[in-house]
Enzyme design. Structure first.
Site, PDB file in Angstrom:
ATOM      1  N   ASP A  11      -6.194   8.262  -4.198  1.00 58.49           N
ATOM      2  CA  ASP A  11      -5.452   7.015  -4.181  1.00 58.49           C
ATOM      3  C   ASP A  11      -4.240   7.253  -5.091  1.00 58.49           C
ATOM      4  O   ASP A  11      -4.260   8.170  -5.910  1.00 58.49           O
ATOM      5  CB  ASP A  11      -6.346   5.893  -4.724  1.00 58.49           C
ATOM      6  CG  ASP A  11      -5.575   4.630  -4.970  1.00 58.49           C
ATOM      7  OD1 ASP A  11      -4.838   4.201  -4.073  1.00 58.49           O
ATOM      8  OD2 ASP A  11      -5.685   4.079  -6.096  1.00 58.49           O
ATOM      9  N   ASP A  13      -1.756   4.424  -6.672  1.00 52.52           N
ATOM     10  CA  ASP A  13      -1.536   3.437  -7.735  1.00 52.52           C
ATOM     11  C   ASP A  13      -2.794   3.308  -8.599  1.00 52.52           C
ATOM     12  O   ASP A  13      -3.840   2.891  -8.107  1.00 52.52           O
ATOM     13  CB  ASP A  13      -1.196   2.071  -7.127  1.00 52.52           C
ATOM     14  CG  ASP A  13       0.154   2.062  -6.432  1.00 52.52           C
ATOM     15  OD1 ASP A  13       1.143   2.481  -7.054  1.00 52.52           O
ATOM     16  OD2 ASP A  13       0.217   1.638  -5.267  1.00 52.52           O
TER      17      ASP A  13
HETATM   18  C1  BG6 Z   1      -1.862  -0.369  -3.561  1.00 53.03           C
HETATM   19  C2  BG6 Z   1      -1.878  -1.123  -4.870  1.00 53.03           C
HETATM   20  O1  BG6 Z   1      -1.868   0.988  -3.794  1.00 53.03           O
HETATM   21  O2  BG6 Z   1      -0.688  -0.727  -2.817  1.00 53.03           O
HETATM   22  C3  BG6 Z   1      -1.784  -2.612  -4.611  1.00 53.03           C
HETATM   23  O3  BG6 Z   1      -3.065  -0.825  -5.564  1.00 53.03           O
HETATM   24  C4  BG6 Z   1      -0.548  -2.918  -3.782  1.00 53.03           C
HETATM   25  O4  BG6 Z   1      -1.748  -3.326  -5.820  1.00 53.03           O
HETATM   26  C5  BG6 Z   1      -0.572  -2.103  -2.498  1.00 53.03           C
HETATM   27  O5  BG6 Z   1      -0.511  -4.309  -3.446  1.00 53.03           O
HETATM   28  C6  BG6 Z   1       0.670  -2.318  -1.646  1.00 53.03           C
HETATM   29  O6  BG6 Z   1       1.764  -1.782  -2.304  1.00 53.03           O
HETATM   30  P1  BG6 Z   1       3.262  -1.906  -1.870  1.00 53.03           P
HETATM   31  O7  BG6 Z   1       3.929  -0.869  -2.741  1.00 53.03           O
HETATM   32  O8  BG6 Z   1       3.365  -1.554  -0.426  1.00 53.03           O
HETATM   33  O9  BG6 Z   1       3.690  -3.285  -2.140  1.00 53.03           O
HETATM   34 MG    MG Z   2      -5.340   2.226  -6.794  1.00 53.53          MG
END
Ligand code: BG6
Ligand code: MG
Length: 222
Positions: A11, A13
């Protein structure tokens, strides 16, 4: 039983870099602009789930038009892009590069599987984009976590089956997605990752041999 590890699926984030707070602060900015209530608990509730699902959780039953939804998600992302503009390789979480190096030395493939649509920009800023054999994100898959699709696609793109791959996750929804997909799951950090086969505070000092041993013990405990 995990005989050989053929792939690592990360993963992004909260695992490769700590963008969790940047996501939360961006939603907080939007919430203040449009008059929505946001609590510290939302921080973990946004982990792992898509932008759409994050907004759904923030709305808490409030009904808004599809146009307003799009507008609010666009605004949240503008705030987020401003926050991540300052990311550098110094923001890579401890242990990640060592694990990538160990995987390379052992001929183990590596992928990223993330619910984010900002994966490429983040990995570029971290100067990690070329370290992965495959990158699967929310631009390619309709059903994101807690559905297993991102991980299954990542494994398929590497040519491995889920039972030979380790998934690294910091989110409850991500752990569930990987378990449903049939992967070996390493939960990281302080959020609710206790359903993972092995739960660790971080990747700092973690080696593949140590992970294999922890997974075998977890298997024996059943
Ligand atoms: C995930 C995060 O990786 O991506 C979430 O953990 C986030 O918090 C999701 O909402 C979507 O991210 P983005 O960058 O497309 O807004
Ligand atoms: Mg994550």
């Amino acid at each position: 039983m995990l005989l050989t590890i053929q792939a690592l699926i990360f993963d992004m984030d909260g695992v490769i870099t700590d963008t969790v707070d940047r996501h939360f602060q961006s939603w907080k900015q939007l919430a203040h602009e449009v008059g929505l209530e946001i609590t510290p608990e939302h921080r973990d509730q946004f982990r792992g789930v898509s932008r759409e699902e994050s907004l759904h959780r923030l709305l808490n039953g409030l009904v808004i038009s599809p146009e307003t939804k799009q507008d609010w998600m666009r605004r949240k992302n503008m705030h987020y892009l401003a926050y991540i503009a300052s990311l550098t390789p110094a923001d890579i979480l401890p242990g990640v590069v060592d694990l990538l190096d160990e995987a390379d030395a052992k001929g183990i493939k590596k992928a990223v599987a993330s619910s984010s649509r900002n994966v490429h920009i983040v990995l570029q800023k971290l100067e990690l984009i070329h370290r992965f054999d495959s990158i699967v994100d929310a631009n390619m898959i309709r059903r994101t976590k807690p559905e297993p699709d991102l991980f299954v696609w990542a494994a398929g793109s590497l040519g491995v089956t889920p039972d030979t791959a380790l998934v690294f996750e910091d989110a409850q929804d991500g752990v569930e997605a990987a378990l449903v997909g049939g992967f070996h799951v390493i939960g990281l950090g302080s959020a609710r990752v206790e359903k993972a086969h092995v739960a660790l505070p971080s990747l700092e000092g973690v080696t593949l041999d140590a992970l294999r041993e922890s997974l075998s013990k977890a298997e024996i405990r059943g």
